[in-house]
Design a protein around this motif. Structure first.
Motif, PDB file in Angstrom:
ATOM      1  N   MET A 118      27.739  11.564   4.420  1.00  0.00           N
ATOM      2  CA  MET A 118      28.249  10.228   4.680  1.00  0.00           C
ATOM      3  C   MET A 118      27.119   9.381   5.264  1.00  0.00           C
ATOM      4  O   MET A 118      26.441   9.781   6.194  1.00  0.00           O
ATOM      5  N   GLN A 158      31.957   1.990   9.162  1.00  0.00           N
ATOM      6  CA  GLN A 158      33.181   1.384   8.638  1.00  0.00           C
ATOM      7  C   GLN A 158      34.397   2.240   8.979  1.00  0.00           C
ATOM      8  O   GLN A 158      35.454   1.711   9.342  1.00  0.00           O
ATOM      9  N   ASP A 159      34.269   3.555   8.870  1.00  0.00           N
ATOM     10  CA  ASP A 159      35.363   4.455   9.256  1.00  0.00           C
ATOM     11  C   ASP A 159      35.678   4.327  10.750  1.00  0.00           C
ATOM     12  O   ASP A 159      36.842   4.327  11.143  1.00  0.00           O
ATOM     13  N   GLU A 206      28.946   3.875   5.989  1.00  0.00           N
ATOM     14  CA  GLU A 206      30.299   4.403   5.764  1.00  0.00           C
ATOM     15  C   GLU A 206      30.883   4.938   7.063  1.00  0.00           C
ATOM     16  O   GLU A 206      32.068   4.729   7.347  1.00  0.00           O
TER      17      GLU A 206
END
Length: 68
Positions: free
Chosen positions: A1, A8-9, A5
């Motif tokens: 990842m 954003q998670d 990302e």
């Protein structure tokens, strides 16, 4: 990842808890205003809690915006 990302998670996972925190701070402010109007002796203590939470929320938002 990738880092983007992951970030954003993280933001998605924090959306609900930060919303609850903001709602709690707003509710405390309303209670504080009512206590101040009736000159309740506990208003000062609630103010201290409210101010601490408000400052922590602002710091958290600043920290999260630095990551973008």
């Amino acid at each position: 990842m990738q880092d983007t990302e992951w970030y954003q998670d993280l933001l998605l996972n924090l959306e609900v808890p930060l919303g609850r925190l903001g709602g709690t701070i707003n509710a405390m402010e309303l209670m504080l205003l009512g206590l101040e109007q009736v000159k309740d002796p506990y208003a000062d203590g609630l103010y201290m809690l409210w101010d601490c939470l408000r400052e922590a929320e602002e710091a958290l938002h600043r920290a999260l915006s630095l990551e973008q």
